[in-house]
Write an enzyme that holds these catalytic residues in place. Structure first.
Site, PDB file in Angstrom:
ATOM      1  N   ASP A  46     -11.376   2.266   4.203  1.00 20.03           N
ATOM      2  CA  ASP A  46     -11.620   0.825   4.052  1.00 20.03           C
ATOM      3  C   ASP A  46     -13.119   0.522   3.926  1.00 20.03           C
ATOM      4  OD1 ASP A  46      -9.536  -0.945   3.777  1.00 20.03           O
ATOM      5  OD2 ASP A  46      -9.068  -1.025   5.919  1.00 20.03           O
TER       6      ASP A  46
ATOM      7  N   LYS B 184       0.841  -1.201   0.000  1.00 19.58           N
ATOM      8  CA  LYS B 184       0.000   0.000   0.000  1.00 19.58           C
ATOM      9  C   LYS B 184       0.874   1.248   0.000  1.00 19.58           C
ATOM     10  CE  LYS B 184      -3.741  -2.507   2.163  1.00 19.58           C
ATOM     11  NZ  LYS B 184      -4.346  -2.978   3.400  1.00 19.58           N
TER      12      LYS B 184
ATOM     13  N   GLN C 192      -4.697  -1.868   9.625  1.00 20.66           N
ATOM     14  CA  GLN C 192      -4.503  -3.179   8.984  1.00 20.66           C
ATOM     15  C   GLN C 192      -5.050  -4.285   9.886  1.00 20.66           C
ATOM     16  OE1 GLN C 192      -3.190  -3.704   5.777  1.00 20.66           O
ATOM     17  NE2 GLN C 192      -3.944  -5.763   6.137  1.00 20.66           N
TER      18      GLN C 192
END
Ligand code: NAP
Length: 278
Positions: A119, A52, A96
């Site tokens: 997200d 990322k 994460q």
């Protein structure tokens, strides 16, 4: 033989669109910033975060990575999220997953400002999707829509069967396919008659996390098959939830693993960060 739906090609196109928007924004003095939080030492998570970071660099998104030790407390993590929520220079916050067992994932997800929830996991984002309001959409299902649309695959009026009902893939996928006017069936581990239901799909989306579980006996001749699964075989190679070599000859189109849904997921994260709420 099925057309192979090249996720890398779709991802590259999305990434280039992001890069050009970042260039345009920079002319107006606007920089996009993504904060990425990694807790603990999970090697797979470290690889995802690194990928990322590299994508952000390529596009021109400023990324700040917070690598916190395994023993970080929930309160410490919440304090960091609150700080990032308040920071006007931070556009997106990504935690994460998975988190260490002593931290409650739902509490953490709910602490993120929905306006920075790139997200798309916050209940406000999920709720917005289900009633058609603007909000961030979970990257994997959003990426699957891009794979279908950019390959000119008709969705409206088709019967879409989604196998898997997780909060990050199956459920938002169902909402997105409904929004695209598909007729949607969601199957899961307690579904009776899975084979017959899967076989009735024009578009079959598989997200179960079981290596090569779906063979051609689950697939209608000419169906489009999207394989979300990422599994590691005994010999360490990657495979999907679909037995590719067996299914490809009967499907009309199919995503490979690797090189299908995976690259588009990261590209959609970048898209969410650059283009904001849609
Ligand atoms: P998950 O949270 O474990 O959910 C799995 C779902 O599959 C559950 O709803 C489960 O049903 C269902 N299921 C399990 N075994 C089944 C069976 N034998 N028959 C029918 N349904 C079954 O998994 P997830 O997070 O959605 O991820 C699924 C897969 O996609 C994993 O391999 C993951 O690594 C991969 N993934 C890939 C990406 C990407 O970017 N490519 C992103 C996310 C996930 P119940 O609800 O009844 O338990």
């Amino acid at each position: 033989m099925a057309e192979i739906l090249d996720g890398k090609k779709v991802a590259d196109a999305i990434v280039e669109e992001c890069k050009s928007e970042v260039g345009r924004l920079s002319l107006c003095g606007i920089t996009k910033t993504l904060a990425v939080i990694l807790v603990g030492n999970d090697p797979a998570s470290a690889i995802y975060v690194n990928n990322k970071k590299k994508k952000c660099e390529y596009i021109g998104i400023y990324s700040k990575t917070y690598e916190l030790p395994e023993h970080t407390t929930q309160e410490e993590l919440l304090a960091l999220i609150h700080r990032l929520n308040e920071d006007l220079h931070v556009d997106g916050i990504l935690v994460q997953l998975p988190l260490p067992a002593h931290i409650d994932e739902n509490t953490i997800i709910m602490a993120i400002d929905p306006a920075k929830d790139v997200d798309g996991f916050h209940p406000a984002s999920v709720g917005a999707l289900s009633i058609g309001l603007p909000g961030y959409v979970s990257c994997t299902p959003a990426g699957i829509i891009q794979i279908l649309k950019r390959n000119q695959i008709e969705i409206a009026g088709k019967h879409c069967v989604i196998i898997g009902r997780s909060n990050i893939v199956g459920k938002p996928m169902a909402m997105l396919m409904l929004k695209e006017n598909a007729t949607v069936t969601v199957a899961h581990s307690r579904t009776s008659n899975l084979k017959a239901i899967a076989k009735s799909a024009d578009i079959l989306i598989v997200a179960i996390g079981k290596p090569e579980f779906i063979n051609r006996s689950y697939v209608k001749e000419g169906a489009v098959v999207i394989d979300v699964g990422v599994n590691r075989k005994a010999d360490k190679t990657l495979c999907g939830d679909v037995l590719f070599a067996d299914v490809a000859p009967v499907a009309s189109a199919i995503t490979p693993v690797p090189g299908g849904v995976g690259p588009v997921t990261i590209a959609m994260l970048m898209h969410n960060c650059v283009f904001g709420l849609e």
